[in-house]
Write a protein that holds these residues in place. Structure first.
Motif, PDB file in Angstrom:
ATOM      1  N   PRO A   7      36.398 -74.817 -51.627  1.00 14.77           N
ATOM      2  CA  PRO A   7      35.716 -76.094 -51.815  1.00 14.77           C
ATOM      3  C   PRO A   7      34.423 -76.205 -51.011  1.00 14.77           C
ATOM      4  N   LEU A   8      33.391 -76.714 -51.693  1.00 15.98           N
ATOM      5  CA  LEU A   8      32.113 -77.026 -51.056  1.00 15.98           C
ATOM      6  C   LEU A   8      31.976 -78.544 -51.078  1.00 15.98           C
ATOM      7  N   ILE A   9      31.893 -79.144 -49.917  1.00 13.49           N
ATOM      8  CA  ILE A   9      31.860 -80.602 -49.810  1.00 13.49           C
ATOM      9  C   ILE A   9      30.488 -81.122 -50.224  1.00 13.49           C
ATOM     10  N   GLU A  10      30.503 -82.025 -51.203  1.00 15.23           N
ATOM     11  CA  GLU A  10      29.250 -82.590 -51.701  1.00 15.23           C
ATOM     12  C   GLU A  10      28.590 -83.438 -50.624  1.00 15.23           C
ATOM     13  N   GLY A  11      27.265 -83.398 -50.583  1.00 15.66           N
ATOM     14  CA  GLY A  11      26.497 -84.168 -49.627  1.00 15.66           C
ATOM     15  C   GLY A  11      26.290 -83.482 -48.302  1.00 15.66           C
ATOM     16  N   ALA A  12      26.905 -82.307 -48.100  1.00 18.99           N
ATOM     17  CA  ALA A  12      26.727 -81.580 -46.837  1.00 18.99           C
ATOM     18  C   ALA A  12      25.266 -81.152 -46.687  1.00 18.99           C
ATOM     19  N   ALA A  13      24.842 -81.007 -45.450  1.00 21.12           N
ATOM     20  CA  ALA A  13      23.476 -80.563 -45.178  1.00 21.12           C
ATOM     21  C   ALA A  13      23.287 -79.100 -45.558  1.00 21.12           C
ATOM     22  N   THR A  36      32.780 -79.393 -54.911  1.00 17.85           N
ATOM     23  CA  THR A  36      32.650 -78.477 -56.036  1.00 17.85           C
ATOM     24  C   THR A  36      33.238 -77.145 -55.621  1.00 17.85           C
ATOM     25  N   GLU A  37      33.551 -76.342 -56.615  1.00 19.51           N
ATOM     26  CA  GLU A  37      34.144 -75.037 -56.338  1.00 19.51           C
ATOM     27  C   GLU A  37      33.053 -73.996 -56.127  1.00 19.51           C
TER      28      GLU A  37
END
Length: 170
Positions: free
Chosen positions: A116-122, A109-110
């Motif tokens: 970019p922010l990676i989905e599922g990251a801690a 997601t932006e």
């Protein structure tokens, strides 16, 4: 590149010995992401992430002078540090590989600044590119955290001695 300090003693070890000793320090694994001025996404795996200050909120990471993405991070105003979860080992490996489309099929997601922010990251840290320091064969980036978030209960991806791990409470 900076030279050894004239008052420091010469190392009594080889580069491989130094690398092996550093490998004994377990770290988390991150993917640092940014967006070039033309909109192209940039990202790389890094385990050189650390907290610097709570007030103001500052973090740091480092990047080799030889990295092809150095100019993007040095000239850009914002980047994100995505702390990977234990189930994101394949992403860590992909973003460490040269010559591949690192973002192909990756859910993201932006962030507020467009990175970019990676989905599922801690966890995510959205940073203003506050300062940079040339030291040795790397540039140390200090980011002022503008936004952060985390997934409660997410297990982090760890790296130790050249291998990936996940946490196990003692």
């Amino acid at each position: 590149m900076t030279e050894p300090h004239p008052d420091a003693r010469s190392p009594a070890f080889s580069t491989p010995e130094f690398r092996a000793a550093l490998g004994m320090f377990a770290t988390g694994v991150t993917i640092v992401t940014a967006r070039r001025s033309d909109g192209t996404l940039v990202g790389l795996t890094a385990n050189s992430f650390n907290a610097v200050s709570l007030q103001p909120p500052l973090v740091l990471w480092s990047l080799s002078h030889a990295a092809s993405s150095l100019a993007t991070f040095a000239q850009g105003t914002h980047y994100a540090i995505n702390v990977l979860a234990a189930d994101q080992k394949t992403l860590a490996e992909r973003f460490a590989t040269r010559g591949v489309d690192r973002f192909a099929g990756v859910a993201w997601t932006e962030g507020a600044s467009g990175v970019p922010l990676i989905e599922g990251a801690a966890a995510h840290f959205e940073c203003f590119n506050r300062s940079r320091y040339d030291e040795g064969d790397h540039v140390i980036f200090v980011g002022e955290v503008e936004r952060c978030s985390h997934r409660p209960g997410a297990s982090p991806l760890l790296y130790h001695g050249g291998r990936f791990y996940t946490e196990h409470p003692l």
